[in-house]
Motif scaffolding. Structure first.
Motif, short mmCIF file in Angstrom:
data_model
loop_
_atom_site.label_atom_id
_atom_site.label_comp_id
_atom_site.label_asym_id
_atom_site.label_seq_id
_atom_site.Cartn_x
_atom_site.Cartn_y
_atom_site.Cartn_z
N LEU B 112 0.82 -1.22 0.00
CA LEU B 112 0.00 0.00 0.00
C LEU B 112 0.85 1.26 0.00
N THR B 113 2.15 1.08 0.12
CA THR B 113 3.04 2.24 0.15
C THR B 113 3.64 2.46 -1.25
N GLY B 114 4.35 3.53 -1.39
CA GLY B 114 4.97 3.80 -2.71
C GLY B 114 6.36 3.24 -2.80
N LEU B 115 6.70 2.33 -1.87
CA LEU B 115 8.06 1.79 -1.88
C LEU B 115 8.33 0.94 -3.11
N SER B 116 9.58 0.99 -3.57
CA SER B 116 9.95 0.17 -4.72
C SER B 116 10.06 -1.29 -4.28
N ARG B 117 10.17 -2.16 -5.25
CA ARG B 117 10.24 -3.59 -4.95
C ARG B 117 11.46 -3.91 -4.08
N SER B 118 12.59 -3.29 -4.42
CA SER B 118 13.81 -3.60 -3.66
C SER B 118 13.71 -3.03 -2.24
N GLU B 119 13.07 -1.86 -2.13
CA GLU B 119 12.90 -1.30 -0.77
C GLU B 119 11.98 -2.19 0.07
#
Lengths: 386, 227
Positions: B112-119
């Motif tokens: 649900l966050t805008g984090l990237s896949r690696s993050e």
């Protein structure tokens, strides 16, 4: 994309159930495609009928023949561009079950009026030069595995020749293809002169006329004018647009379009119940999981989307494959009756209807479980899971 | 400073024609960094209070303030976002997605966050390491023990770094040893990571690990169990 594992995990929860659902959707749309091709085979004659062509028959019945002498009067009528006569030959090859349409025609005139007939120049020349020859449609050639150069005997119970026999022999000079999707290629055309000179009776008579008008918008007026000319004669006529003629012919069998639409409707409705039930069952089993996801912060709209992605996935994979395989089968395998059907293809609009149906199945089958997910109460859902 | 403050909080249900008062005009404050155990007999309203503080249920009356925000009158859509950012939930029955691996389960709130896949991957690895399950990241819930499942549940609760952890009987389905491990974890999260923990429990042994215990009885809150 980041939600893909979630959707796939839902679908892989009951692999067998997902597989059976996919299979049922696949088969339903395969059937849809096939039925659409069969429906088109029956109705394509109407669809491809030329807007500039009229058919003139005897006013009472097509069985009654018309005088050949009408031709010049037809050609002299205002608004008429061309005319060609044709007659029902009613023959079959070897056995009565091998029946197909054969028409004696004036070759040059017929080819001009029907530009849909696509014939290689060399074969066209060969046909025009040899009055004992015939051309056959691609579907007919496939049906009996006939080649150019073959000599085929056709038995016509209607027309005895001057030898006192009902068997007529034709050399195949060419095989024509349809220049327009749906054009009938299941018949044979041969020379009117050959027929006229060879037949034992019926001199001066033809079955019907195919008339090309100069302005399609004036068709009705031209038809009225033509019929008016022959009113109160011993052979009164009935002239109608080719489309209406074809439709009338079809209506003698029944409303084929409605019959097939009903079958397709039942198939799709049953499919909706199956898919809807499967998705609903799957969502019901996951009520607590959906509740947990909602508690974790997934909005109801997002949960709704996940449910719809699942139902659309099932519909698109199953239905899309079904339509694709139907198209491939129809294209590669061809006519299941081996040439008995005049044309065999899935019309473009039927394919589009199939695509819309696939999307409709995805939408409707997902709607109920999605609305359930939307109304779900966290506490109740968790309590039920406990 | 109170992280959670409830005032005149009441919750009632309709059961047929009967009205059941689960919570009655309840006042309470939970300071930031607290580790509070909520005890009380079945049906006393412990879980209801937890659900109300977590914004997954609405009170009949009264106010709920969490981190300076009124959540009792927050619209559903906003409340859902608020939950995702501020609260971590730990359930008695873990409620993991059975078809997802431990890592995928932990990753859920991060979707649900805008984090990237690696993050996301990085955060999931950190959360699993914190609960001691790095080596089980690729395992599905059915391949884990109950204690391990609950640790995955805790990793999922803390992965988005909420300030408040709400635990509904987190050891209720575990044996003593696994339960102790979970309590150690919650203790560590409270002391070392300054998470405010509110834990509903029936178990005095579990409650003893909290900094303080409140007792709910018949919808009312007290510091002593009902005699």
């Amino acid at each position: 994309m980041k939600y893909l594992p979630l959707v796939l995990s839902s679908l892989s929860r009951k692999k067998l159930r997902t597989l059976f659902t996919l299979l049922s959707i696949f088969i339903a749309f395969l059937l849809f495609g096939y039925l659409a091709a069969i429906k088109a085979a029956f109705t394509s004659g109407v669809e491809v009928a030329g807007v500039d062509r009229l058919i003139m028959t005897d006013k009472i019945t097509i069985i009654n023949l018309l005088p050949y002498a009408y031709k010049n009067r037809i050609l002299a009528t205002e608004g008429v561009d061309a005319a060609v006569q044709s007659t029902w030959f009613g023959g079959y090859y070897q056995q009565p079950r091998n029946t197909f349409a054969q028409f004696p025609v004036v070759a040059e005139e017929y080819l001009e009026i029907y530009p849909e007939i696509v014939l290689p120049d060399e074969q066209r020349r060969a046909w025009l030069e040899d009055r004992g020859s015939a051309i056959i449609g691609r579907a007919l050639a496939t049906r009996f595995d006939w080649q150019v150069g073959d000599r085929v005997p056709i038995l016509s119970p209607l027309w005895r020749n001057k030898d006192g026999k009902n068997i007529w022999e034709f050399d195949i000079a060419g095989i024509f293809d349809a220049g327009k999707e749906g054009f009938d290629t299941s018949g044979m055309l041969f020379h009117h002169e050959f027929f006229r000179q060879g037949r034992a009776f019926g001199e001066g008579l033809v079955g019907w006329y195919i008339i090309r008008v100069t302005d399609p918008d004036q068709s009705e007026d031209v038809a009225r004018r033509l019929d008016g000319q022959f009113a109160n004669s011993s052979n009164e006529t009935r002239t109608v647009p080719e489309k209406a003629f074809m439709q009338g012919f079809l209506n003698q069998i029944g409303n084929i379009g409605a019959i097939f639409s009903a079958i397709i409707g039942v198939v799709v409705f049953t499919l909706l119940l199956i898919t809807g039930n499967t998705v609903a069952q799957s969502v019901r089993e996951r009520t607590s999981e959906l509740a947990v996801m909602s508690i974790l912060g997934f909005s109801r709209l997002r949960l709704l989307s996940l449910v719809f992605i699942e139902s659309f996935f099932l519909a698109i994979v199953g239905g899309g494959l079904g339509l694709l395989v139907a198209q491939l089968l129809v294209e590669s395998g061809g006519d299941p009756t081996n040439g008995f059907l005049p044309a065999f293809f899935i019309p473009g609009e039927a394919l589009w209807a199939g695509v819309f149906l696939v999307l409709g199945v995805g939408l409707i089958s997902g709607a109920f479980p999605a609305s359930r997910a939307l109304r779900m109460q966290h506490v109740d859902a968790l309590r039920r899971a406990a | 400073m109170a992280l959670v403050e409830v005032k005149k909080l009441s919750k009632e249900y309709k059961r047929g024609v009967e009205t059941v008062h689960v919570l009655r005009d309840l006042d309470a404050a939970i300071p930031e960094g607290d580790f509070l155990a909520l005890m009380g007999p079945s049906g006393s309203g412990k879980s209801t209070l937890l659900n109300l503080i977590g914004g997954i249920d609405k009170p009949s009356s009264g106010t709920i303030d969490v981190g300076g925000q009124r959540i009792d009158n927050m619209p559903e859509r906003k409340l859902t976002q608020w939950r995702a950012q501020h609260v971590g939930f730990v359930f008695q029955l873990y409620h993991l997605m059975p078809m997802l691996t431990a890592a995928r389960n932990v990753e859920l709130p991060l979707l649900l966050t805008g984090l990237s896949r690696s993050e996301r991957k990085q955060r999931v690895a950190a959360a699993l390491a914190l609960v001691g399950l790095s080596d089980r990241a690729g395992h599905k819930p059915k391949e884990l023990s109950g204690g391990q499942e609950q640790r995955v549940g805790i990793a999922r609760a803390i992965v988005s770094d909420p300030s408040l952890l709400l635990c509904d009987e987190p050891t209720g389905d575990l044996d003593r040893k696994a339960g102790d491990e979970i309590l150690d974890l919650l203790d560590g999260l409270n002391k070392e990571h300054n998470k405010t923990v509110v834990m509903v429990t029936h178990d005095p042994h579990a409650a003893a690990r909290a900094k303080r215990t409140l007792y709910l009885n018949d919808g009312l809150l007290g510091t002593e169990p009902e005699a």
